[in-house]
Design an enzyme around this catalytic site. Structure first.
Site, PDB file in Angstrom:
ATOM      1  N   SER A   1      39.521  40.760  36.296  1.00  0.00           N
ATOM      2  CA  SER A   1      40.862  40.625  36.507  1.00  0.00           C
ATOM      3  C   SER A   1      41.817  40.739  34.949  1.00  0.00           C
ATOM      4  CB  SER A   1      41.519  39.444  37.026  1.00  0.00           C
ATOM      5  OG  SER A   1      41.055  38.008  36.204  1.00  0.00           O
TER       6      SER A   1
ATOM      7  N   THR B   1      35.426  37.444  40.747  1.00  0.00           N
ATOM      8  CA  THR B   1      34.576  36.506  41.240  1.00  0.00           C
ATOM      9  C   THR B   1      34.108  36.595  42.727  1.00  0.00           C
ATOM     10  OG1 THR B   1      34.671  35.105  39.393  1.00  0.00           O
ATOM     11  CG2 THR B   1      33.440  34.210  41.147  1.00  0.00           C
TER      12      THR B   1
ATOM     13  N   THR C   1      40.058  35.188  39.217  1.00  0.00           N
ATOM     14  CA  THR C   1      41.075  34.072  39.086  1.00  0.00           C
ATOM     15  C   THR C   1      41.742  34.363  37.484  1.00  0.00           C
ATOM     16  OG1 THR C   1      39.281  32.631  38.335  1.00  0.00           O
ATOM     17  CG2 THR C   1      39.797  32.691  40.861  1.00  0.00           C
ATOM     18  N   ASP C   2      41.174  34.519  36.675  1.00  0.00           N
ATOM     19  CA  ASP C   2      41.830  34.847  35.179  1.00  0.00           C
ATOM     20  C   ASP C   2      43.144  34.944  35.071  1.00  0.00           C
ATOM     21  OD1 ASP C   2      39.380  33.903  34.448  1.00  0.00           O
ATOM     22  OD2 ASP C   2      38.576  35.561  33.569  1.00  0.00           O
TER      23      ASP C   2
END
Length: 348
Positions: free
Chosen positions: A64, A18, A96-97
């Site tokens: 990710s 992101t 961030t996942d």
């Protein structure tokens, strides 16, 4: 004449996510996708030039969820090479996942006192109030700070500093999504200065050699749910899995009917017992019913301690990739837990 102080050298590795996403391509059908390079991310924040001497490295450009342990192994090797060349800290930007897993893998793979900081964004640059620039600036400020030496890999978002071994993503969209449920953050960033309140002891983990890039055995992660008969457990070896992580109920419990199969599998391949709750530790000696933690540990399952399922899977995967057999895995996990859950209070 006073010698001019040298600015710390920090390398920023970009891997997409992101923080690097835009909507400038019609192929995204109105959505955003990772396109900004490490150089573009760094150039967008003038304050970075006052913090460190920066090097930008475009390492990957993916969401990710597409990263693998092979990618992390290669990144760890590149970070170590930069440290050997005199770089003082490393920052990784990514989606961030999977930050809670990738940061933990780097914590296990990168040796030395130099800070490794992983960051990202919850609001992409096309939205009002994107958080990527603030997170990247704070991450570089931590990576460049002498007080961050020896912390291992950390995750810095929303001006909080978390140890990779404890941090979790806890919300789908909130900028405050990253939390360390068991211990809290190590510190925070205020007015550009990192404040370290707790210092985890360095990992003493010589049993983890860097894996061969072509050898990453498959490790399954199964979560116990109400009414599940867990029939997959008995099929995992046939499907080629070299190890298993079971996220049990509560303190580490499974349905009693699954115990015989788990016992058989645990005699041949490592079966690590974690909790699906996401906080606290797997119990060891409280409950005694069939499928309780006492029962399972007596049958050869390996307690994950404070590690949740995804982190336990990373640890087990890297151990197996490094050539550890069942006995070596058991010893290495115990040694990891002994060294990882210790803190020293920081006096400012």
């Amino acid at each position: 004449m006073t010698e001019q102080l040298r600015m710390p050298r920090v390398t920023v590795f970009s891997m997409g996510g992101t923080i690097a996403s835009t909507d400038d391509d019609a192929a995204t059908a109105g959505g955003v996708a990772p396109r900004l390079s490490a150089t573009e991310l760094v150039q967008a924040i003038p304050q970075l030039r006052q913090t460190a001497e920066l090097e930008a490295a475009a390492f990957r450009q993916v969401s990710s969820g597409d990263l693998t342990l092979r990618d992390l192994n290669e990144l760890a090797a590149e970070i170590s090479k930069r440290f050997e060349d005199g770089v003082d800290g490393a920052v990784i930007t990514q989606g961030t996942d999977t930050i809670e897993e990738t940061s933990f893998a780097l914590d296990l793979l990168v040796r030395g006192p130099q800070p490794v900081v992983v960051t990202g964004a919850m609001r992409n640059p096309t939205l009002a109030g994107p958080d990527g620039s603030a997170n990247l600036l704070a991450a570089v400020q931590v990576a460049a700070a002498p007080q961050a030496s020896g912390l291992g890999t950390t995750v810095v978002l929303n001006d909080q500093i978390h140890a990779a071994r404890f941090v979790r993503k806890t919300h789908t969209s909130s900028p405050g999504t990253f939390r360390s449920m068991t211990v809290g953050p190590l510190g925070w960033v205020v007015e550009g200065r990192p404040r370290i309140a707790l210092r985890p002891s360095p990992l003493e983990f010589e049993a983890l050699p860097r894996p061969d890039d072509d050898h990453f055995p498959a490790v399954a992660l199964l979560t116990c749910t109400l009414g599940d008969d867990l029939r997959l457990i008995g099929e995992l070896e046939r499907l080629g899995y070299a190890g298993v992580v079971i996220e049990g109920f509560g303190g580490g419990h499974v349905p009693g009917h699954a115990v015989p199969t788990l016992t058989e599998v645990a005699a041949r391949v490592p079966v690590v017992l974690a909790s699906r709750t996401g906080a606290g530790e797997v119990l060891r000696e409280t409950y005694g019913f069939p499928g309780s933690e006492r029962d399972l540990l007596s049958r050869g399952l390996i307690p994950a301690g404070f590690l949740d399922g995804p982190k336990a899977r990373v640890l087990l995967s890297l151990l197996l990739a490094g050539g550890a057999d069942l006995a070596a895995v058991r010893t290495a996990v115990r040694r990891f837990l002994d060294s990882a859950f210790a803190f020293r209070q920081k006096q400012w």
